[in-house]
Design a protein around this motif. Structure first.
Motif, PDB file in Angstrom:
ATOM      1  N   SER A 110      -9.885 -22.376 -27.669  1.00 16.94           N
ATOM      2  CA  SER A 110      -9.097 -21.336 -28.336  1.00 16.94           C
ATOM      3  C   SER A 110      -9.849 -20.008 -28.438  1.00 16.94           C
ATOM      4  CB  SER A 110      -8.696 -21.792 -29.747  1.00 16.94           C
ATOM      5  OG  SER A 110      -9.841 -22.066 -30.538  1.00 16.94           O
ATOM      6  N   LEU A 111     -11.184 -20.061 -28.317  1.00 14.35           N
ATOM      7  CA  LEU A 111     -11.985 -18.842 -28.485  1.00 14.35           C
ATOM      8  C   LEU A 111     -12.267 -18.134 -27.162  1.00 14.35           C
ATOM      9  CD1 LEU A 111     -14.608 -20.039 -31.145  1.00 14.35           C
ATOM     10  CD2 LEU A 111     -12.670 -18.510 -31.511  1.00 14.35           C
ATOM     11  N   PHE A 112     -12.363 -18.893 -26.074  1.00 14.08           N
ATOM     12  CA  PHE A 112     -12.736 -18.308 -24.782  1.00 14.08           C
ATOM     13  C   PHE A 112     -11.628 -18.563 -23.761  1.00 14.08           C
ATOM     14  CE2 PHE A 112     -16.606 -19.783 -26.937  1.00 14.08           C
ATOM     15  CZ  PHE A 112     -17.298 -18.582 -27.062  1.00 14.08           C
ATOM     16  N   SER A 113     -11.120 -17.486 -23.193  1.00 12.93           N
ATOM     17  CA  SER A 113     -10.046 -17.605 -22.210  1.00 12.93           C
ATOM     18  C   SER A 113     -10.115 -16.433 -21.236  1.00 12.93           C
ATOM     19  CB  SER A 113      -8.680 -17.626 -22.901  1.00 12.93           C
ATOM     20  OG  SER A 113      -7.633 -17.566 -21.953  1.00 12.93           O
ATOM     21  N   VAL A 114      -9.837 -16.704 -19.973  1.00 10.22           N
ATOM     22  CA  VAL A 114      -9.832 -15.623 -18.977  1.00 10.22           C
ATOM     23  C   VAL A 114      -8.711 -14.634 -19.255  1.00 10.22           C
ATOM     24  CG1 VAL A 114     -10.925 -17.001 -17.172  1.00 10.22           C
ATOM     25  CG2 VAL A 114      -8.439 -17.047 -17.422  1.00 10.22           C
ATOM     26  N   SER A 115      -7.722 -15.052 -20.028  1.00  8.64           N
ATOM     27  CA  SER A 115      -6.628 -14.134 -20.357  1.00  8.64           C
ATOM     28  C   SER A 115      -7.075 -13.025 -21.298  1.00  8.64           C
ATOM     29  CB  SER A 115      -5.464 -14.914 -20.989  1.00  8.64           C
ATOM     30  OG  SER A 115      -5.857 -15.502 -22.219  1.00  8.64           O
ATOM     31  N   ASP A 116      -8.283 -13.174 -21.878  1.00  5.65           N
ATOM     32  CA  ASP A 116      -8.816 -12.121 -22.750  1.00  5.65           C
ATOM     33  C   ASP A 116      -9.390 -10.961 -21.956  1.00  5.65           C
ATOM     34  OD1 ASP A 116      -8.171 -13.578 -25.030  1.00  5.65           O
ATOM     35  OD2 ASP A 116     -10.085 -14.634 -25.052  1.00  5.65           O
ATOM     36  N   TYR A 117      -9.467 -11.118 -20.636  1.00 13.46           N
ATOM     37  CA  TYR A 117     -10.010 -10.063 -19.777  1.00 13.46           C
ATOM     38  C   TYR A 117      -8.871  -9.341 -19.068  1.00 13.46           C
ATOM     39  CZ  TYR A 117     -14.449 -12.559 -20.393  1.00 13.46           C
ATOM     40  OH  TYR A 117     -15.560 -13.162 -20.925  1.00 13.46           O
ATOM     41  N   GLU A 118      -9.106  -8.095 -18.719  1.00 16.75           N
ATOM     42  CA  GLU A 118      -8.122  -7.309 -17.999  1.00 16.75           C
ATOM     43  C   GLU A 118      -8.820  -6.479 -16.932  1.00 16.75           C
ATOM     44  OE1 GLU A 118      -6.313  -5.050 -21.085  1.00 16.75           O
ATOM     45  OE2 GLU A 118      -8.097  -3.858 -21.517  1.00 16.75           O
ATOM     46  N   VAL A 119      -8.127  -6.249 -15.834  1.00 15.87           N
ATOM     47  CA  VAL A 119      -8.706  -5.485 -14.734  1.00 15.87           C
ATOM     48  C   VAL A 119      -8.867  -4.029 -15.158  1.00 15.87           C
ATOM     49  CG1 VAL A 119      -8.383  -4.726 -12.348  1.00 15.87           C
ATOM     50  CG2 VAL A 119      -7.689  -7.038 -13.035  1.00 15.87           C
ATOM     51  N   ALA A 120     -10.052  -3.482 -14.927  1.00 15.52           N
ATOM     52  CA  ALA A 120     -10.304  -2.087 -15.296  1.00 15.52           C
ATOM     53  C   ALA A 120      -9.543  -1.151 -14.359  1.00 15.52           C
ATOM     54  CB  ALA A 120     -11.798  -1.801 -15.225  1.00 15.52           C
ATOM     55  N   PRO A 121      -8.892  -0.122 -14.876  1.00 21.77           N
ATOM     56  CA  PRO A 121      -8.140   0.805 -14.029  1.00 21.77           C
ATOM     57  C   PRO A 121      -9.083   1.658 -13.179  1.00 21.77           C
ATOM     58  CG  PRO A 121      -8.190   1.583 -16.302  1.00 21.77           C
ATOM     59  CD  PRO A 121      -8.797   0.216 -16.312  1.00 21.77           C
ATOM     60  N   PRO A 122      -8.571   2.296 -12.114  1.00 19.50           N
ATOM     61  CA  PRO A 122      -9.414   3.104 -11.222  1.00 19.50           C
ATOM     62  C   PRO A 122     -10.180   4.216 -11.928  1.00 19.50           C
ATOM     63  CG  PRO A 122      -7.268   2.705 -10.222  1.00 19.50           C
ATOM     64  CD  PRO A 122      -7.178   2.189 -11.632  1.00 19.50           C
ATOM     65  N   GLU A 123      -9.537   4.845 -12.900  1.00 20.94           N
ATOM     66  CA  GLU A 123     -10.225   5.941 -13.597  1.00 20.94           C
ATOM     67  C   GLU A 123     -11.430   5.434 -14.397  1.00 20.94           C
ATOM     68  OE1 GLU A 123      -6.383   4.944 -15.908  1.00 20.94           O
ATOM     69  OE2 GLU A 123      -7.038   5.234 -13.826  1.00 20.94           O
ATOM     70  N   TYR A 124     -11.340   4.191 -14.852  1.00 21.78           N
ATOM     71  CA  TYR A 124     -12.483   3.622 -15.568  1.00 21.78           C
ATOM     72  C   TYR A 124     -13.657   3.393 -14.614  1.00 21.78           C
ATOM     73  CZ  TYR A 124     -15.377   0.665 -18.514  1.00 21.78           C
ATOM     74  OH  TYR A 124     -16.436   0.153 -19.228  1.00 21.78           O
ATOM     75  N   HIS A 125     -13.362   2.954 -13.389  1.00 27.76           N
ATOM     76  CA  HIS A 125     -14.421   2.719 -12.393  1.00 27.76           C
ATOM     77  C   HIS A 125     -15.208   4.004 -12.150  1.00 27.76           C
ATOM     78  CE1 HIS A 125     -13.648  -1.379 -10.757  1.00 27.76           C
ATOM     79  NE2 HIS A 125     -12.490  -1.193 -11.382  1.00 27.76           N
ATOM     80  N   ARG A 126     -14.513   5.138 -12.147  1.00 27.66           N
ATOM     81  CA  ARG A 126     -15.202   6.411 -11.927  1.00 27.66           C
ATOM     82  C   ARG A 126     -16.172   6.710 -13.068  1.00 27.66           C
ATOM     83  NH1 ARG A 126     -10.112   7.687  -9.555  1.00 27.66           N
ATOM     84  NH2 ARG A 126      -9.257   8.431 -11.534  1.00 27.66           N
ATOM     85  N   LYS A 127     -15.787   6.345 -14.290  1.00 28.77           N
ATOM     86  CA  LYS A 127     -16.664   6.554 -15.428  1.00 28.77           C
ATOM     87  C   LYS A 127     -17.872   5.629 -15.382  1.00 28.77           C
ATOM     88  CE  LYS A 127     -12.854   7.718 -18.592  1.00 28.77           C
ATOM     89  NZ  LYS A 127     -12.152   7.280 -19.828  1.00 28.77           N
ATOM     90  N   ALA A 128     -17.672   4.431 -14.841  1.00 26.90           N
ATOM     91  CA  ALA A 128     -18.719   3.408 -14.865  1.00 26.90           C
ATOM     92  C   ALA A 128     -19.747   3.575 -13.757  1.00 26.90           C
ATOM     93  CB  ALA A 128     -18.086   2.016 -14.771  1.00 26.90           C
ATOM     94  N   VAL A 129     -19.492   4.477 -12.823  1.00 25.67           N
ATOM     95  CA  VAL A 129     -20.433   4.675 -11.703  1.00 25.67           C
ATOM     96  C   VAL A 129     -21.748   5.246 -12.210  1.00 25.67           C
ATOM     97  CG1 VAL A 129     -20.867   5.990  -9.591  1.00 25.67           C
ATOM     98  CG2 VAL A 129     -18.608   5.001 -10.015  1.00 25.67           C
TER      99      VAL A 129
END
Length: 362
Positions: free
Chosen positions: A343-362
């Motif tokens: 109940s505490l750990f699930s892959v559904s708790d994650y979401e794909v980062a949008p393209p604009e976020y990838h630019r910030k993370a570079v």
């Protein structure tokens, strides 16, 4: 016969079959391995992997995205990744040597000199003298324990790096040797070593968490549906609701839970985040400037805390009796996380980062 036939039908749908020779990602590199068995749970396929030539203690469940077919194309990819990593390590060493000649001290990206790899593989971003090096498997005992697995790339394939290390005494030893002015060797050796054992059932959670963030470039959805504050409150209610609980024991449980919360809030921003998560953390701070992080973040980041907590507690003035008492509470809480992991750990708790976020993370 029916269950056997059903299993045969399921096996025919699997990308990899039991006993198949494969290549598996562990960290940024590929290693030769064998698919021991598979599991389909909540529409997610996982494979139990054995790394060829290494102790079964290294066996682990991995998502399908980390496994590749054993063919010429992927073997070439393995060689290219090893070459890239070796080049990066060589460049770092040359820079370190240049700084040494100039009288400069290289800021340690990790006590085992694995700057790029450690930033991606460790459960936390590398910070001054706090990075946890991965222990070597027993088969590599001929290599000094102070040397990282990647230093063996010159003559033999790199050793399979483990998931986030759960043996946390090594950073202390490194720190004492690297910076003798911090404390004397005698004082260091007299310290009580604090080892926090992560339950085996929770280790795959840490590995999947690493894979989702660093390789699949996903983010934990925040604010978490079940935040750290709520998890600790539920744990305290669970413990205190059971009968035959003395007042002193109840107080100790509450105090331990409060201590975990305080350590989480202090360590999150500097030691419990992957590099890819830092822009998200900055956004959270801007959106919730007055909220404690334990009210925003949830179980995945809380579990990472216990990989690092031992190295922090080692520098507190605790005698052996106090350490054992503290560890009993910490391990009891980890058992609670293990018991409620579904109940505490699930892959559904994650979401794909949008393209604009990838630019910030570079």
């Amino acid at each position: 016969m029916a269950p056997a036939k059903e299993r045969e039908r399921d096996a025919s749908k699997m990308k990899f079959v039991e006993g198949e020779r494969v290549l598996c990602f562990h960290g940024p590199l590929l290693y030769e391995a064998k698919c021991v068995k598979y599991q389909v749970k909540e529409k997610q396929t996982r494979y139990f992997i054995h790394y060829n030539g290494w102790n079964k203690n290294w066996d682990e469940w991995v998502p399908e995205s980390r496994v590749l077919k054993f063919n010429d194309a992927n073997l070439q990819k393995q060689k290219e990744l090893q070459a890239q990593h070796a080049d990066g390590l060589c460049t770092f060493r040359q820079k370190e040597a240049t700084n040494a000649r100039k009288g400069k001290r290289t800021k340690p990206m990790g006590v085992n000199k694995k700057p790029e790899k450690e930033r991606e593989r460790a459960p936390t971003p590398t910070t001054d003298k706090q990075t946890t090096p991965a222990p070597l498997p027993k088969k590599a005992s001929s290599v000094s324990s102070t040397t990282s697995s990647t230093t063996s790339t010159s003559d033999t394939p790199p050793l399979p790096p483990p998931p986030p290390s759960t043996t946390l005494e090594q950073p202390k030893r490194k720190r004492a040797r690297m910076d003798a002015t911090v404390e004397s060797e005698e004082a260091f050796l007299n310290r009580v070593e604090i080892k926090i054992k992560i339950p085996d059932e929770l280790k795959p959670v840490l590995v999947d968490d690493w894979d989702l963030i660093t390789r699949q470039k996903q983010l934990v959805h925040l604010p978490a549906k079940n935040n750290v504050d709520q998890i600790l409150d539920d744990y305290m209610k669970y413990k205190t609701s059971r009968g035959q609980m003395t007042q002193s024991k109840e107080s100790a449980i509450v105090e331990a839970a409060q201590g975990i919360k305080e350590y989480f809030n202090v360590m999150l921003g500097t030691q419990l985040l992957y590099k890819f998560e830092r822009p998200q953390y900055a956004e959270i701070l801007a959106a919730h400037p007055d909220a404690p992080m334990s009210h925003i973040y949830g179980a995945p980041h809380l579990l990472r805390l216990f990989v690092k907590l031992g190295s922090m507690l080692a520098y507190t003035p605790l005698d052996e009796k106090s350490v054992q008492l503290l560890l009993s509470h910490v391990h009891d809480f980890l058992k609670y996380l293990q018991k409620n992991s579904s109940s505490l750990f699930s892959v559904s708790d994650y979401e794909v980062a949008p393209p604009e976020y990838h630019r910030k993370a570079v």
